[in-house]
Structure formats: C-alpha cells, structure tokens
Design an enzyme around this catalytic site. Sequence first.
Site, PDB file in Angstrom:
ATOM      1  N   SER A 126      28.111 -45.931  -4.203  1.00 36.83           N
ATOM      2  CA  SER A 126      27.207 -46.186  -3.086  1.00 36.83           C
ATOM      3  C   SER A 126      25.942 -45.364  -3.248  1.00 36.83           C
ATOM      4  CB  SER A 126      27.904 -45.787  -1.784  1.00 36.83           C
ATOM      5  OG  SER A 126      26.973 -45.715  -0.736  1.00 36.83           O
ATOM      6  N   TYR A 156      32.379 -39.409   3.363  1.00 37.33           N
ATOM      7  CA  TYR A 156      32.475 -40.695   2.667  1.00 37.33           C
ATOM      8  C   TYR A 156      31.694 -40.634   1.360  1.00 37.33           C
ATOM      9  CZ  TYR A 156      31.070 -45.305   1.169  1.00 37.33           C
ATOM     10  OH  TYR A 156      30.783 -46.394   0.392  1.00 37.33           O
ATOM     11  N   LYS A 160      32.817 -40.695  -2.891  1.00 38.89           N
ATOM     12  CA  LYS A 160      32.255 -41.518  -3.970  1.00 38.89           C
ATOM     13  C   LYS A 160      31.721 -40.608  -5.092  1.00 38.89           C
ATOM     14  CE  LYS A 160      33.005 -45.574  -2.243  1.00 38.89           C
ATOM     15  NZ  LYS A 160      33.939 -46.489  -2.938  1.00 38.89           N
TER      16      LYS A 160
END
Lengths: 686, 686
Positions: A126, A156, A160
């Site tokens: 992301s 989050y 990643k």
Amino acid sequence: MSEYILVTGGAGYIGSHTVVELINNGHKVVVVDNLVNSSYDSIARVEFIVKQSIPFFNIDLRDHDKLSEVFKAYKIKGVIHFAALKAVGESTKIPLDYYDNNVNGTISLLNVLKEHNVKTIVFSSSATVYGDVTRFGDDRYIPIPEECPLDPTNPYGRTKFVVEGILKDIHTSDPDNWKVAILRYFNPIGAHPSGLIGEDPLGIPNNLLPYLSQVAIGRRDKLSIFGNDYKSHDGTPIRDYIHVVDLAKGHIAALNYLHKLNESGLYREWNLGTGKGSTVFDIYHAFSKAVGKQLPYEVVGRRAGDVLDLTANPSRANKELGWKAELDIETACEDLWRWTTKNTHGFNVEGYSWKTFESDGNYGNRLHTFVNGDLTVALANHGALIQDINFDGDHIVNAYDNGDDYLLKSNPFFGTTVGRVANRIANGQFELNGKTYNLPKNENQNTLHGGLVGYDKENFLGPIVKKEKDVFIVEFLLVDPDGKNNFPGDVENIVRYFIDNKSIKIEYEARLLNDKVDATIINITNHSYFNLSGDATTDDTVVKLSYDNYLEVDAKTLLPTGNVIKHDRVDANKPITLSEDTFYDYCFVVDNDADAIDTRSHELKKVFEATHPRSHTKFVVSTTEPTYQFYTGVGVNTKGFVARSGFCVEPGRFVDAINNKKWAPQVILKKGEVYGSIIQYDLSKV
Amino acid sequence: MSEYILVTGGAGYIGSHTVVELINNGHKVVVVDNLVNSSYDSIARVEFIVKQSIPFFNIDLRDHDKLSEVFKAYKIKGVIHFAALKAVGESTKIPLDYYDNNVNGTISLLNVLKEHNVKTIVFSSSATVYGDVTRFGDDRYIPIPEECPLDPTNPYGRTKFVVEGILKDIHTSDPDNWKVAILRYFNPIGAHPSGLIGEDPLGIPNNLLPYLSQVAIGRRDKLSIFGNDYKSHDGTPIRDYIHVVDLAKGHIAALNYLHKLNESGLYREWNLGTGKGSTVFDIYHAFSKAVGKQLPYEVVGRRAGDVLDLTANPSRANKELGWKAELDIETACEDLWRWTTKNTHGFNVEGYSWKTFESDGNYGNRLHTFVNGDLTVALANHGALIQDINFDGDHIVNAYDNGDDYLLKSNPFFGTTVGRVANRIANGQFELNGKTYNLPKNENQNTLHGGLVGYDKENFLGPIVKKEKDVFIVEFLLVDPDGKNNFPGDVENIVRYFIDNKSIKIEYEARLLNDKVDATIINITNHSYFNLSGDATTDDTVVKLSYDNYLEVDAKTLLPTGNVIKHDRVDANKPITLSEDTFYDYCFVVDNDADAIDTRSHELKKVFEATHPRSHTKFVVSTTEPTYQFYTGVGVNTKGFVARSGFCVEPGRFVDAINNKKWAPQVILKKGEVYGSIIQYDLSKV
C-alpha cells in the site's frame, strides 16, 4: 498437471477483481480466504463472470497444515497475496490483530511456500508505507516514487512495511530463486463493469466513494468533506484514485514480469496508481454525475493526519511492467453506481443464507435457503436442485438432508435439473445436420436424462441472488462442454428460480456459446418428487391432470410409437386418488403441434393439480412446455424413501423428439438461437 | 495466590542470569523456553544457586494453547521476554525462521497476555536496532542515546525492531494499561560468579569472548582480530561490553520501575550498557590475564559491516531506573574463565543424558543416565533415587520404569534417599535442647523414615553434573524447611554420587541454613533393593556380613532395647545363602562408640558382600557409618515385585539414636556443623 496461481484473500475487493483478470488472461486460479472480512458470494459471482468454477478454500493463512494441503492438491506456480486486514482506523485500536493477521499470516504463508518450493509472490502492499511524504518539507517526493523512504504512520501501514521487509530479507537470503513483486496501491475505486462484484465494506465505510455511494442510496445522510482550505484547485486534498480493474490488471502485469525472469530472482517495488491526482470534489462531482443528482455534503474541519497531495509516480510500473491505468474516474463512478444499485446491501440479500452441503465442506455444492413469508425453498448447486419446498410448515418434496447422499447411485434424480436432453433417446442415437451422434447408453439400449454424467451430476455455478419486489431471483449457470456425454457444442445453461411467498417459477435458458457446431439438441426439466401427505407415500393424494392425450409407447422399449392418443385411465380434470394400485409414467401432451425451441413467450398453462386431505396443501403445475411426464414414483427405492414416496410432474419436450421428424424442431438448438421454457409451481391451502 | 514473573527464554544466557537476580530480589518465577538454542541444565543449575525449584515449561511461544495453560496455572503479574533466535549471521541465511520465532512468537505471547489481562512486559531488545550509527556522517549519536533513529542492518535486528514497533502500537492502543520496557542490550559478557551458569553457544561462537574462551581451552586454534587500523587507541573497534550479571540486574530495575507506575501505562526504551567502550585488544588482554597466559591471535582484514565505535549512552537507565553497570571487564573475564574451566563443553557432559520421567513431562523429576564403561547408573530427582545400576548388562536394583509408579503407596522406598531421619523414632517424639518435638506417626506409634513427607517424596534440585578424571560427580540438593514433618530448622541436604566404571560412592552432606534453631536431628541413607539374581527373588544369593553384633529390638515395638548383642544367625564373614526361609531386618553395628555427626573422614569399612551364582556379580558395600540395616525385603509387595525381590543394606546412624543418651550425638546436627557420611557400592564379576 495444470499450474495454478494461488490468490490469498481472493474473495476481497481487489482480490476478486484480480481473479477475474487472471482467468481472463488464461491463468488457473485457486483462492484461499478466511472470509473474516469478505464474502464467498464474490467468488460465486466471479465464477459467473468467467463461466468456470474456481477452487476455493476457507482457510486462515496461519493454519499451516490446512494451507499446506492446498499446495499438495494443486501445483502452485505463484502466489498473489492479498489476505490482510486493511482498515487504518481499526488498526490503531486492535494493532495486535493486525500484526497477527497480516504479519503472522504472511510468515505462515511463506513457510508453506518454502516447503513446497514456490518462490514467486506478488504482494499487495500500500502507498500507506510511504507515510506523510510532506515530512521532508519540500516536494521532492511528490508525486511519490518508489525510492521515497518508508515511514508508515499507523499499525496497518506498519504491517505492510514489515511484510515488505520480510520479503526483502527472504529474497536476499536466496536471491536467485525468490521472485518478489511489491505492489503499492494508491486509492482503488470503482467496480467490475458487470455490476456483479465490487467493494462491500462492513460497517461505516472509511473511504470516500463507498461512503458516497451509501449516501446516494440513502444508507447515509450526507458526505463529510474534511477541509476545503488545502492548496488545490478546489481546496480539497488530492489523491490518486485508480479503477480496481486497472489495479487488478497491474497484478497480471507484475506476475507475467516475474514469470519472464526465468532463472533469475528479483525483489522489486512498483507503485500502482494513475499518476493523476483528483480532489475530493472532483470525485464528488464525477459520482454525482453518475448518480444523476447532486448528493448532500457538508464541509467540516480538517482530519488529523491528512495531507494535501498523495499522488503516485507510476512511471516505474509503466515502463517496466508495460502497465498503465486506463480507466478514468468517471468510468469508475459509473461502475460503482451500477454495482451499488444492483446490490444495495453488497453481497447480502435479506432472507437468503447458505451453508456448505457436503461433508468435506466444499464450496462447489452449497445449500441455499430462501425464506419468503410462508414459503421457504432450499436449492443446491448440485444439479441446481430443489432440496426443500416448505410451504406453511409442510415439506412437499423428497430430499436428502445432506449433499453426500445426492451422490448415491440409488438417488432417483431427487429435485434435480435434468439435461442436456431429458427422458429417453432411442438407442442413444440421433442425426443432426447429416451427422450421426452416438451417446452413452445408460438405460438398456437408450440414453436417459442426458447420459452418464447429465446435468444432475454437475455442480452449477452461482447462484446470483437478487430480490426484486419481494421476489427472489436465483440464477445458476452450467457450461456443458462440447463432447460431454457425446453431445455436440458448448452449451451455456441458465436455471433461474423466481421465489415469492406462494410460488416457484423455474426458467430454463440455454444457448450455444461459440461456433464449434451449428446446432445441438436440448430438453431441460426438473425432476422433483412431490409429496403433499406428510407421510411416507403419496397415497390418498387427489390429482387432476389438465390433459389426457399422451404419447403412446411401445410396451417393450418404452419409446414413443409416434402416436398421440387418449389415455384410457385419465380424463382431463377428473380427480384421481393415488393409491397402492395407481401407476402412471406417461408423457401427456399439451400441444401436439409444438415446434418452438423457446416456449417462454407461450401461454403459461395449468397442466396439473394435486391436493391431499391431510395437509390441505394445493399444488398446481403450470408450464409453457408442450408436454409433461406424470410419474407416480413406483421405482423409488433409496435411503429413507420407498416406492410412491413422491410423484413427478416434468414439463418438457416430446420424448425422443429428435428421432421423430415432426417433433424434432422442439429440441434442435441452433447457433444464435435461445432455448427457453418455464415451469411454475403454485401453492395454497384449501 | 503468589504472583509470578514469567520469563520467556529463561534457559538462555541472559535469561538464566536474570532468573537468578529475580529470585534474589524476592520475585517468584515461571520459565518458558522451547530449548531450541538453550539447555534446561541452566535452569537446574539456577535452582542450585537460588536453592529453590523453578516451574519450567518446554513450550514454544507460538503454541498459543500450551502457553495459555501456564497463565491458567500461575498468576502472572509481568513478563520478561527473552525468547528469540539471536545470531546475526544466521539470520541472513534463514530470515523466515527469525521472523517466525521472534516476531510470530511475540505476537502469540502478546495474544495470550491480552487474554489473561497481563499488560506488563520487559522486552529483550538489542543495540542492533540502531544499525550503523556512523551513517549520519558525524558523531552526533556516539555514544548512542535512545533517541538515535533505528535502522537495523540485518534480519535479526529487524525482528527486534519490528517487535519494538508492535509493542509501541499496542501501548498506543491502550496507553493506560500497557507497561512496556524496551531494553536495548550492548555486548553482554561474563558469567555468574558461581561458575554454574554462563554462555553456551552452539557451533562456532560468533562473539569475541566465547570464541576467546574456546581458544583458551584449546577448542579453537586462535582468535582472528578483524582489522587493527580503526581510529582507536590500539586500532581495534570499540564496543560496550557489559557483565551479564549487571545486565540481568537491569531487568529487575526495569520491572520494578514498571510496577511502581501503578495505574498509568508506559512505553519506554532504555539502553543497557556501561557507557565505557573497550577495544578488542582491551578484552583480549583482560581475558589473557584471567587465563594467566597470552592467547594466540592473528590480525586479519576488516569485516564487512563493522564500524569503529558502538558505545552506549546509558544515562537514561542510570537516571530513570537507578541502575548502573558496576562490574568491570576484568571481573567479567575472570567469571567467564571460571565458567569455562568448570564447564569445558558448556552444559554438555559426555556420557550423561536425561529425560523427563513422569507422564506429565514435568522437569522437576527427570531421569539422569550416566554411562561409564561397563557401569550405567540412572538417578531421578524424586528422592535423588537410584533407578538403575546396570553392571556389565545386569540390572541389580529394583526399580519402576517410569516416574509415576514411584508415587505408588505400595512403593517400599525403592532406591530412594531416606531422611530427614532414617528408620524409627520411638513414639514419634524426641527432646532437643529442652524442647519436646512431636512428629507425625506414620508407622504404628512410631515415625518411620522422616515422617509423612520424607526426603523420598521430594524432588531434589539439580543435579549438577561434572566429570573429573573419568568419574561422574552428580550433586542433588534438597532444602528441607523448618517445621516440615515437625522437624526443627531449615536443613540443606546434598546428595553427591560419584560414579566410575565399577563403583558408586554416595556422599551425604547437610547443614542448618540459618539461625532459626540451634540444632536439629538427622540421619540419611539410601534405600535401594539389590538383586543380583536376574530373577524375581534374591533366593540363592550368597551374602557375607562383616559385623555380627546388632541392636537388639523389642519384639513388639521393633524399637532398640539399648543392648548391642551378637546375632544368633549371623557370624561375621560367614556366607549365608538367601532363601524362602531366611529373614533379616536388623541393624548391625560397626562402631559401638560412635558419636560423630560427620563420619566422612572415618575409615571406609567393608560391611557387606554378596554374590549370586547366576550373574557372577559381586557386590560390596562399604561405609564410614557406625551401623547398617540388613533387610531381606520380605515385606515387598508392589507393582511388578514380590517378597524377597531385593535386599537392602542401609548404612547409617543407630536406630532411634535421639532417644538414647549415648547414641544421640550421632544424629544431633548443630548450627555451624556439617553432617556427613559415605556409602560405597563396588561391583565386579567373579
């Protein structure tokens, strides 16, 4: 042995769209998803879009042993790894769950990959990993290139970031073999143009467009716009919105790039973005235009952590992968609006639920239950069969209570769809366009109900379920391939059930899919056994047949002689009480001059009625078809059921029509034409 | 319910030293370790150092359910989390294993902590997280403060970095409750001053001092010094070496700091270093001095990744934790050298192995096997008992094959250590220093073999195993507390076995531990049942007793009358053949005038000899003790064993000595004195 791409999290928003593109690009796909934040329905719908079944396993990646079983069952050549929790806000509240799912899940996946020597992986990362790119105090990293230092600002994003690091370390440890593509997404929007799959967020949507679409259909009041005093053309922040189909195609490009490396390894990051920023108002206007009206909004204060501009520099992907985003935000908004209006509650349809049906828990054959007032109907993928019709508390069809038993040899076609050609074909032989076809003979010298592996033995794809004006519309799909049971032509078959609170309408639709043959033959019906008695047999059922002419049959071969004559034991509309002594297995004729391949526009005629003094249920069969077989089930002898435990009323075409010049047009489906028919069951209490 | 500190990886180098300091500081400790890179022996030795048992579980942190069981069994108030793989070089080769063990292991631990609402954790991090602090191009981060940006340069360091991030995110998600201390270690060296625990690296040591110590004892040829052209006073790189005991104490300081926070949470990093850099040559010289000679070395080229100076700025820990490293490198080198010379192969002793012995796999009672030529001996912690004496293929003691059976009520003291006072105490009563003690009566009106829960029912700590000049020295420890079975005084008991290839010597040693009482009573022996026949009974064994006077007993009470008389069926050194008709259970007297509490300096006298015509094994018992009980086992009736399945020869003090003015000095152990005795078994073939 075919080689598969394993897609983890394939039931999710981006995953499902990527599965479509993988299959469109000739890949075979296995999907693994734990469904904690997605719906299997998306995969059922993808199967519809690509017209093929997709192996699916409800597995959490952290379950090493179950995951390993998938690798033993399928030869996996590469993995696209989506599976992850993905809500930034939630991640700050339950960070451990994020690390557990996203990091630990990946570690477990990588252990399994290593054990099975699969070393090609495309990782769903992301743009969040870049963090606040304005932190450098200047524009040097706007638009953001892959070289921008990483500094995610929430758990989050850190999951990643950590997984990227793990993959990098693994590649470094074995640089000749690991092929790792890191794809950093910007803002995915839109939906598949079919309107069948799209984003289905749980709870209050976090992202602009899902929120806006819920405003558009009235699920939310108005859009909040967080600040209009940024230095953009309209004061709202700039983001890089990318159509999910473009994004999906980026994965195919990356996967192909890795596969072309042949003997060398790689670890490489690519931005997947358009390179073109859009403001919040740009999106707002595009979506309002798609909807056809201005949507309510309110400008509120800036949101902590928001920055002016997060636009991708996608040139590395453009150059190296030969991939470029091609769909604009207007298209994305139109596609999103189509998805939204067709699926107002995402994949969820009120009154519809399903469960796996066979003991091994496979998703190919599920049992789907539809509750509509007094009527509950259950349908299974296997044969697109009717497993239950429960009207006001009375179950009126014979059924097994589990999917395994439907595979019993003694199963007398309970509830199932019969095809490609229902009933008998004399000597398993017919001529079509000058060519003789020999079919497998599965009943004495004849071919019965489509041959050895008829439609009743296949798992239909789907269903696609909609509810319109209080009617469930349930659509199953089966592609019957050319040569199966020796029939010519790839035939696409749709079985469509319409269920309201007192009737079930079945619509059959079929067509040749391509140019392999000019014509084939077809005759589809449903083989339910009805029993209104609530008892082991149908004795005492009072039936009325609306037609009393039938196809005379040769007593020995049971094949039509070609004559249509009055039945000596039937008078139209005269009550017959079923008992131990009544036996019927005859094809009654509604229209002696039938020649249409599609009867759906014909008058829906009542052909049969039955009541039983115990249940007071009245059961009426109507159809557009030219005949109906009435069978009192004397041959039934299967687990839990005895002779006369149910009767069948099977509307359809003339028996062995193909071998009778006058009747043949009823069953010959030509290229470009559509086969169609309708059967309706009406229920009431008397 | 006591509150415990859970120490993960407590069997490792730093973990084991920290367990010692925790207990020294009054904490109760539970240790969890998967032993993949450590040895349970370290915990056995820690138990010796702290003289108490430590609950230990061989659990991998990733086994959520097993770990959760520990939290159900013990009330855990905080965790010190060491468990991790820690070799930088290895981490670049098998990074996935590092992430799996270190990151996934921590995630699993944190899940369990959360489930049990334990939110205090001290995390074992590393200065490795800072990476190359010279990367900034200047000295701004030398010595390294906690504020230095993190940039680990290898997978090991990244796992520490990732775990720090996870802990930080978890604290942020629940900042009022999580108390997280991050301890970043510099270079731990040295060993516990007891010489019992220290670093025991597998394979070739990665670190300077373990390598150097192996050079010193000849396991490695010479030290390689990687570069002597750095800008230090002697050209070799500067590191911050910290004595492992100082490091361990830092954990106590951090834990106490967290506990003092009471209602508020915290996430805080502290460097644990000395703040004083030492060069490679500084260490080399200090260690050479400890060893007493210059060790061989060679200067070779610089090693990739090495930098000049990695010294801690420990002022945050000094100020906030009130902790400061106090031991210098000279002390560390002396401690390391003591550990090394006493344990040339770390915890490994050739010929010694162990396994858990009870069905629940507890580590409190293990079975220890010693192979020395023709003689194999097995000892268990339970009662420090002899489970097997296998001489040249013949097993000569009665034993159960599993630890559980030793708990049978019918167990007639097989092989066990008997204490605090062996044999009978009349009426369970005695006077000492004017005070009357009443003991539990466990045999009619008398107290037998120490009472209800004698030494035979306790798991001894240890063993500490050494091998010197081909003799195993095996040391067990039991602290028998004041008031146990109503005996006065905390008594420390050592059972020491010396095993060569043809004899077993047992040495008993005991002392009062503190000032609670001025004196207690004691009489320890071993209760093995010998059988040389290889058969169910000892029939046909030919025995010779060296002494034929015995303690006359009252026929009814079985207590000594006070008379020492000649036994009517025994003549000194005259053979007696055991049979169904021979019965002996008498205390023969070696020294009628005995009054010593420590007989170890007395002459070791042969008191008993036995042979059997089937095995040709000759078994001789010698002792420094004034009596020996000879018992032909007529009362044996237990699982797998019948009457006369073994005979006992139990040297010790006079029976009920405390209640006879003349004999009492033999068993009165006064403060500051040491109880001691020796029993020896010699084996040969005739």
